[in-house]
Scaffold this active site. Structure first.
Site, PDB file in Angstrom:
ATOM      1  N   HIS A  48      27.857  14.691  15.812  1.00 53.55           N
ATOM      2  CA  HIS A  48      28.999  14.855  14.923  1.00 53.55           C
ATOM      3  C   HIS A  48      30.169  14.050  15.490  1.00 53.55           C
ATOM      4  O   HIS A  48      30.449  14.096  16.694  1.00 53.55           O
ATOM      5  CB  HIS A  48      29.369  16.334  14.808  1.00 53.55           C
ATOM      6  N   ASN A  76      36.869  11.992  11.400  1.00 52.30           N
ATOM      7  CA  ASN A  76      35.964  13.149  11.372  1.00 52.30           C
ATOM      8  C   ASN A  76      35.745  13.545   9.914  1.00 52.30           C
ATOM      9  O   ASN A  76      36.676  13.986   9.246  1.00 52.30           O
ATOM     10  CB  ASN A  76      36.622  14.291  12.168  1.00 52.30           C
ATOM     11  N   CYS A 127      31.547  21.497  10.201  1.00 54.68           N
ATOM     12  CA  CYS A 127      31.043  20.206  10.698  1.00 54.68           C
ATOM     13  C   CYS A 127      29.558  20.256  11.073  1.00 54.68           C
ATOM     14  O   CYS A 127      28.942  19.209  11.279  1.00 54.68           O
ATOM     15  CB  CYS A 127      31.880  19.742  11.877  1.00 54.68           C
TER      16      CYS A 127
HETATM   17  N1  COA Z   1      50.836  11.578  17.040  1.00 53.95           N
HETATM   18  C1  COA Z   1      51.686  11.620  18.059  1.00 53.95           C
HETATM   19  N2  COA Z   1      51.861  12.721  18.826  1.00 53.95           N
HETATM   20  C2  COA Z   1      51.125  13.789  18.520  1.00 53.95           C
HETATM   21  C3  COA Z   1      50.212  13.808  17.445  1.00 53.95           C
HETATM   22  C4  COA Z   1      50.085  12.634  16.688  1.00 53.95           C
HETATM   23  N3  COA Z   1      49.228  12.531  15.643  1.00 53.95           N
HETATM   24  N4  COA Z   1      49.638  15.015  17.398  1.00 53.95           N
HETATM   25  C5  COA Z   1      50.137  15.745  18.394  1.00 53.95           C
HETATM   26  N5  COA Z   1      51.054  15.017  19.074  1.00 53.95           N
HETATM   27  C6  COA Z   1      51.837  15.402  20.229  1.00 53.95           C
HETATM   28  C7  COA Z   1      52.050  16.885  20.327  1.00 53.95           C
HETATM   29  O1  COA Z   1      53.164  17.272  19.545  1.00 53.95           O
HETATM   30  C8  COA Z   1      52.298  17.064  21.804  1.00 53.95           C
HETATM   31  O2  COA Z   1      53.612  16.733  22.079  1.00 53.95           O
HETATM   32  P1  COA Z   1      54.486  17.552  23.162  1.00 53.95           P
HETATM   33  O3  COA Z   1      53.747  17.368  24.461  1.00 53.95           O
HETATM   34  O4  COA Z   1      55.808  16.875  23.106  1.00 53.95           O
HETATM   35  O5  COA Z   1      54.466  18.956  22.676  1.00 53.95           O
HETATM   36  C9  COA Z   1      51.420  15.993  22.445  1.00 53.95           C
HETATM   37  O6  COA Z   1      51.116  15.053  21.406  1.00 53.95           O
HETATM   38  C10 COA Z   1      50.113  16.522  23.038  1.00 53.95           C
HETATM   39  O7  COA Z   1      49.502  17.354  22.110  1.00 53.95           O
HETATM   40  P2  COA Z   1      48.193  18.097  22.454  1.00 53.95           P
HETATM   41  O8  COA Z   1      47.774  18.901  21.267  1.00 53.95           O
HETATM   42  O9  COA Z   1      48.324  18.777  23.776  1.00 53.95           O
HETATM   43  O10 COA Z   1      47.199  16.851  22.635  1.00 53.95           O
HETATM   44  P3  COA Z   1      45.747  16.814  23.214  1.00 53.95           P
HETATM   45  O11 COA Z   1      45.718  15.926  24.364  1.00 53.95           O
HETATM   46  O12 COA Z   1      45.116  18.178  23.321  1.00 53.95           O
HETATM   47  O13 COA Z   1      44.963  16.076  22.036  1.00 53.95           O
HETATM   48  C11 COA Z   1      43.544  16.467  20.139  1.00 53.95           C
HETATM   49  C12 COA Z   1      44.929  16.644  20.744  1.00 53.95           C
HETATM   50  C13 COA Z   1      43.554  17.132  18.764  1.00 53.95           C
HETATM   51  C14 COA Z   1      43.281  14.977  19.977  1.00 53.95           C
HETATM   52  C15 COA Z   1      42.482  17.102  21.076  1.00 53.95           C
HETATM   53  O14 COA Z   1      42.862  18.415  21.429  1.00 53.95           O
HETATM   54  C16 COA Z   1      41.136  17.141  20.430  1.00 53.95           C
HETATM   55  O15 COA Z   1      40.559  16.118  20.129  1.00 53.95           O
HETATM   56  N6  COA Z   1      40.563  18.344  20.219  1.00 53.95           N
HETATM   57  C17 COA Z   1      39.322  18.485  19.505  1.00 53.95           C
HETATM   58  C18 COA Z   1      39.614  18.526  18.040  1.00 53.95           C
HETATM   59  C19 COA Z   1      38.411  18.310  17.195  1.00 53.95           C
HETATM   60  O16 COA Z   1      37.614  17.464  17.477  1.00 53.95           O
HETATM   61  N7  COA Z   1      38.301  19.102  16.110  1.00 53.95           N
HETATM   62  C20 COA Z   1      37.247  19.024  15.176  1.00 53.95           C
HETATM   63  C21 COA Z   1      35.995  19.595  15.739  1.00 53.95           C
HETATM   64  S1  COA Z   1      34.772  19.687  14.558  1.00 53.95           S
END
Ligand code: COA
Length: 331
Positions: free
Chosen positions: A258, A288, A111
């Site tokens: 980004h 993204n 990215c």
């Molecule tokens: N729809 C519904 N539920 C979802 C889901 C989706 N698309 N993806 C994950 N879940 C669920 C998970 O299974 C989990 O369920 P559980 O609590 O029953 O196990 C719950 O949602 C929470 O998941 P979690 O991974 O803890 O969520 P989070 O609050 O950390 O958010 C992201 C996830 C990915 C949105 C967040 O971590 C994030 O934005 N990280 C940065 C990622 C990024 O920007 N990457 C690229 C960088 S270049």
């Protein structure tokens, strides 16, 4: 030597996929995706390829800059999703444009790819090796997503963005510098030790010695670790690049970040003590798009007339590697 961005362009696939569309094929919802990320839709490639989108973005950037393809000395594409291992996406763009005088190569910095490419072009231009560079970020991320992994595939999209960068010296430089000094400073870094928090393995080895070849790999991500990396590294990188440019947060009109997650952008704004209005957003309609997200957003801003000569902006990319890079530019 003065180095300035003189044109921008972008190209997104025709097909738009909303969060509701995704909810029809996997266990997710518009509410979950939008509230955690700010993403509402993304463009996904059907007919388009990384090279076709990159070439179209490049054509638009050249038109915006008023430059002919044969005037381009170098083409650098930031990408992790080139259509071929060889030829590079940059060589394909060169061919499609007829940019016969250019040297062309790709950069893999995920990215941060566009920002790494821009810094590389800047170094060539500042040393007088080349005068005109076409710098791109282009991705077809949908082909490296695991479409059964709802925690990653909903975040990403496809697209390409381009910028024409040119060096000016002598009398031209003196004349232009009264309006804008172009690129003012860069800051860049990598942390390979944390690389596996956001990974996608390359081609598997199926040579005759292999008994149990690996299965093809898709993007796998520890979302919370990536989040922590982004919200700590990006403000620090921006502070460093502003210091190099001799400027403060208050001098900057826009922070072109980004586009990974709205919460990351809001957290960076808060940590910089900057007004959230200074952080334009395209992830709501693009998702993204990795290396393409900074140049696509920059082009959207350019086309909307948000940028005036002399405006100071910060551009910052961060992601897999781990990698990051920031620049201060006077438009
Ligand atoms: N729809 C519904 N539920 C979802 C889901 C989706 N698309 N993806 C994950 N879940 C669920 C998970 O299974 C989990 O369920 P559980 O609590 O029953 O196990 C719950 O949602 C929470 O998941 P979690 O991974 O803890 O969520 P989070 O609050 O950390 O958010 C992201 C996830 C990915 C949105 C967040 O971590 C994030 O934005 N990280 C940065 C990622 C990024 O920007 N990457 C690229 C960088 S270049």
């Amino acid at each position: 030597m003065l180095t300035r961005i003189i044109g921008t362009g972008s190209c997104l696939p025709e097909q738009i996929v909303t969060n509701d569309d995704l909810a029809k094929i996997m266990d997710t919802s518009d509410e979950w995706i939008a509230s955690r990320t700010g993403i509402r839709k993304r463009h996904l490639a059907k007919e388009e390829t990384t090279a076709s989108m990159a070439s179209e973005a490049a054509r638009r950037a050249l038109k915006d800059a008023g430059i002919q393809a044969d005037e381009v000395d170098m083409i650098i594409v930031g990408t992790i999703t080139g259509d071929y291992i060889t030829p590079s996406a940059a060589c394909q763009v060169q061919d499609k444009l007829g940019a016969v005088n250019a040297v062309a190569f790709d950069i893999n910095a995920a990215c941060a790819g566009f920002m790494y490419a821009l810094h590389t072009a800047y170094a060539y231009l500042q040393t007088g090796i080349y005068r005109t560079a076409l710098v791109l970020g282009a991705e077809t991320l949908s082909k490296i997503m695991d479409w059964t992994d709802r925690s990653t595939c909903v975040l990403f999209g496809d697209g390409a963005g381009a910028a024409v960068v040119q060096a000016f010296e002598g009398a031209e430089e003196g004349k232009m510098s009264k309006e804008s000094r172009g690129v003012l400073a860069f800051e860049q870094g990598s942390d390979g030790a944390k690389g596996m928090v956001l990974s996608c393995r390359g081609r598997v080895n199926n040579n005759p010695l292999m008994e149990n070849p690996f299965a093809p790999s898709y993007v796998s991500m520890d979302g919370q670790e990536v989040y922590k990396f982004a919200v700590s590294t990006v403000p620090a990188s921006i502070h460093r690049v502003l210091e190099k440019a001799g400027l403060g947060v208050g001098d900057i009109k826009y922070f072109v970040l980004h586009q990974a997650n709205l919460r990351i952008i809001q957290s960076v704004a808060k940590r910089l003590k900057a007004d959230a209005d200074k952080f334009p957003v395209s992830l709501d309609h693009c998702g993204n798009i990795s290396a393409a997200s900074v140049p696509v957003l920059l082009d959207e801003m350019n086309r909307k007339g948000m940028l005036s000569r002399g405006d100071k902006i910060v551009m910052s990319g961060f992601g897999g590697g781990l990698t990051w890079a920031s620049a201060v530019v006077e438009w």
